[in-house]
Design a protein around this motif. Structure first.
Motif, PDB file in Angstrom:
ATOM      1  N   ASP A 114      50.207  48.314  42.085  1.00  0.00           N
ATOM      2  CA  ASP A 114      50.677  48.508  40.714  1.00  0.00           C
ATOM      3  C   ASP A 114      49.814  49.504  39.941  1.00  0.00           C
ATOM      4  OD1 ASP A 114      52.247  48.216  38.476  1.00  0.00           O
ATOM      5  OD2 ASP A 114      51.228  46.408  37.780  1.00  0.00           O
ATOM      6  N   GLY A 115      49.703  50.716  40.462  1.00  0.00           N
ATOM      7  CA  GLY A 115      48.960  51.754  39.770  1.00  0.00           C
ATOM      8  C   GLY A 115      47.539  51.937  40.268  1.00  0.00           C
ATOM      9  N   PHE A 116      47.006  50.949  40.960  1.00  0.00           N
ATOM     10  CA  PHE A 116      45.683  51.062  41.565  1.00  0.00           C
ATOM     11  C   PHE A 116      45.854  51.414  43.045  1.00  0.00           C
ATOM     12  CE2 PHE A 116      44.476  48.812  37.812  1.00  0.00           C
ATOM     13  CZ  PHE A 116      43.139  49.085  37.600  1.00  0.00           C
ATOM     14  N   LYS A 117      45.337  52.559  43.428  1.00  0.00           N
ATOM     15  CA  LYS A 117      45.362  52.944  44.835  1.00  0.00           C
ATOM     16  C   LYS A 117      43.948  52.835  45.389  1.00  0.00           C
ATOM     17  CE  LYS A 117      49.350  55.996  44.489  1.00  0.00           C
ATOM     18  NZ  LYS A 117      49.886  57.354  44.752  1.00  0.00           N
ATOM     19  N   GLY A 118      43.864  52.470  46.656  1.00  0.00           N
ATOM     20  CA  GLY A 118      42.542  52.299  47.214  1.00  0.00           C
ATOM     21  C   GLY A 118      42.549  52.245  48.715  1.00  0.00           C
ATOM     22  N   ILE A 119      41.474  51.666  49.259  1.00  0.00           N
ATOM     23  CA  ILE A 119      41.298  51.582  50.705  1.00  0.00           C
ATOM     24  C   ILE A 119      40.866  50.177  51.090  1.00  0.00           C
ATOM     25  CG2 ILE A 119      40.780  54.027  51.019  1.00  0.00           C
ATOM     26  CD1 ILE A 119      37.918  51.538  51.137  1.00  0.00           C
ATOM     27  N   ARG A 120      41.077  49.871  52.378  1.00  0.00           N
ATOM     28  CA  ARG A 120      40.583  48.616  52.929  1.00  0.00           C
ATOM     29  C   ARG A 120      39.903  48.930  54.252  1.00  0.00           C
ATOM     30  NH1 ARG A 120      45.078  45.973  53.497  1.00  0.00           N
ATOM     31  NH2 ARG A 120      45.057  44.989  51.451  1.00  0.00           N
ATOM     32  N   GLN A 121      38.682  48.444  54.412  1.00  0.00           N
ATOM     33  CA  GLN A 121      37.929  48.668  55.640  1.00  0.00           C
ATOM     34  C   GLN A 121      36.967  47.510  55.874  1.00  0.00           C
ATOM     35  OE1 GLN A 121      34.636  51.549  55.775  1.00  0.00           O
ATOM     36  NE2 GLN A 121      35.610  52.522  57.560  1.00  0.00           N
ATOM     37  N   SER A 122      37.002  46.963  57.063  1.00  0.00           N
ATOM     38  CA  SER A 122      36.025  45.942  57.478  1.00  0.00           C
ATOM     39  C   SER A 122      35.950  44.760  56.524  1.00  0.00           C
ATOM     40  CB  SER A 122      34.638  46.577  57.611  1.00  0.00           C
ATOM     41  OG  SER A 122      34.674  47.730  58.414  1.00  0.00           O
ATOM     42  N   ASP A 133      47.086  40.068  38.501  1.00  0.00           N
ATOM     43  CA  ASP A 133      48.155  40.349  39.453  1.00  0.00           C
ATOM     44  C   ASP A 133      47.862  41.563  40.326  1.00  0.00           C
ATOM     45  OD1 ASP A 133      48.388  42.049  37.307  1.00  0.00           O
ATOM     46  OD2 ASP A 133      50.552  41.881  37.121  1.00  0.00           O
ATOM     47  N   HIS A 134      46.830  42.332  40.010  1.00  0.00           N
ATOM     48  CA  HIS A 134      46.411  43.429  40.872  1.00  0.00           C
ATOM     49  C   HIS A 134      45.633  42.916  42.079  1.00  0.00           C
ATOM     50  CE1 HIS A 134      46.629  46.207  37.161  1.00  0.00           C
ATOM     51  NE2 HIS A 134      47.633  46.488  37.957  1.00  0.00           N
ATOM     52  N   LEU A 173      39.752  37.408  34.196  1.00  0.00           N
ATOM     53  CA  LEU A 173      40.151  37.629  35.588  1.00  0.00           C
ATOM     54  C   LEU A 173      39.834  36.433  36.485  1.00  0.00           C
ATOM     55  CD1 LEU A 173      38.899  41.306  36.043  1.00  0.00           C
ATOM     56  CD2 LEU A 173      41.277  40.547  35.849  1.00  0.00           C
ATOM     57  N   LEU A 174      39.011  35.504  35.991  1.00  0.00           N
ATOM     58  CA  LEU A 174      38.530  34.409  36.834  1.00  0.00           C
ATOM     59  C   LEU A 174      39.065  33.067  36.361  1.00  0.00           C
ATOM     60  CD1 LEU A 174      34.811  35.583  36.978  1.00  0.00           C
ATOM     61  CD2 LEU A 174      36.491  35.785  38.820  1.00  0.00           C
ATOM     62  N   PRO A 175      39.542  32.240  37.266  1.00  0.00           N
ATOM     63  CA  PRO A 175      40.009  30.905  36.884  1.00  0.00           C
ATOM     64  C   PRO A 175      38.828  29.966  36.674  1.00  0.00           C
ATOM     65  CG  PRO A 175      40.192  31.185  39.246  1.00  0.00           C
ATOM     66  CD  PRO A 175      39.727  32.503  38.704  1.00  0.00           C
TER      67      PRO A 175
END
Length: 219
Positions: free
Chosen positions: A89-97, A112-113, A144-146
């Motif tokens: 939703d508008g945030f682009k990124g990467i995932r590694q390890s 929700d992001h 952001l934290l419950p």
């Protein structure tokens, strides 16, 4: 620090705040939080911190939020593992390890992001912000934290003329009370001397409020 100033630091390579090995405050005190291995951890203003890899090695899914695209690229260069590109939703990124880093303004980041987090880690987010932005940061983090989510916060106490300068900025214990105590239970865990000779304090923060079953399982 403004967004433009932060991006300029990355463009100019003025990122001496990055460490080549996990921060001692993290490795010495993370176990005090008594978290289950699968607990998801939020890392605000994460840069390319190797602390995130350490957290992932402990079994935690890690989500970092970082404004500078250069940080994401430099983070991936620290490992030969495959890189996956993600979009939320508008945030682009990467995932590694086991680490996901989303590129964008942390103050625009919403639940929700990133989904639900049971923990957070802040070594260089709060102390990177000038006083005018720290209250907004503390409030946004709380949103952001419950209830029941727990975090490790590392702050910096300077002395003399150094108090006037930053980043990293001096944050007093009195200011921490003002910033966090309305929404978090705060416990001092310890202190040690930073590389520049100033004192770093280690804090445990627990989000106040009724704890639901989801967080009880994560903890």
């Amino acid at each position: 620090m403004t967004n433009d100033a932060w991006l300029s630091r990355w463009d100019e390579g003025r990122i001496g705040f990055n460490l080549e090995s996990p921060h001692t405050g993290l490795t010495d005190y993370w176990s005090a939080l008594a978290l289950a291995r699968h607990t998801r951890v939020l890392v605000p203003l994460c840069g390319k911190s190797v602390d995130m890899r350490w957290l992932a090695h402990q079994g935690h899914p890690v989500v970092g939020v970082e404004l500078a695209q250069a940080a994401l690229l430099q983070f991936t260069q620290g490992s030969d593992d495959d890189v996956e590109h993600v979009s939320r939703d508008g945030f682009k990124g990467i995932r590694q390890s086991g680490v996901e880093i989303l590129c964008g303004d942390f103050f625009q980041f919403r639940r929700d992001h990133g989904g639900s987090f049971g923990a957070f880690y802040d070594r260089a987010a709060l102390i990177a912000l000038p006083p005018a932005r720290r209250q907004r940061y503390a409030f946004h983090l709380a949103q952001l934290l419950p209830p029941g989510a727990v975090g490790l916060l590392i702050t910096l106490e300077k002395t003399g003329e150094a108090i006037k300068h930053g980043p990293p900025f001096h944050v007093s214990r009195k200011e921490l009370e003002h910033l966090f105590d309305a929404n978090f239970e705060r416990t001092w865990l310890g202190e040690f001397t930073a590389i520049d000779g100033e004192r770093e304090d280690i804090w445990q923060l627990v989000r106040k409020g009724p704890v639901d079953d989801e967080i009880q399982v994560q903890r």
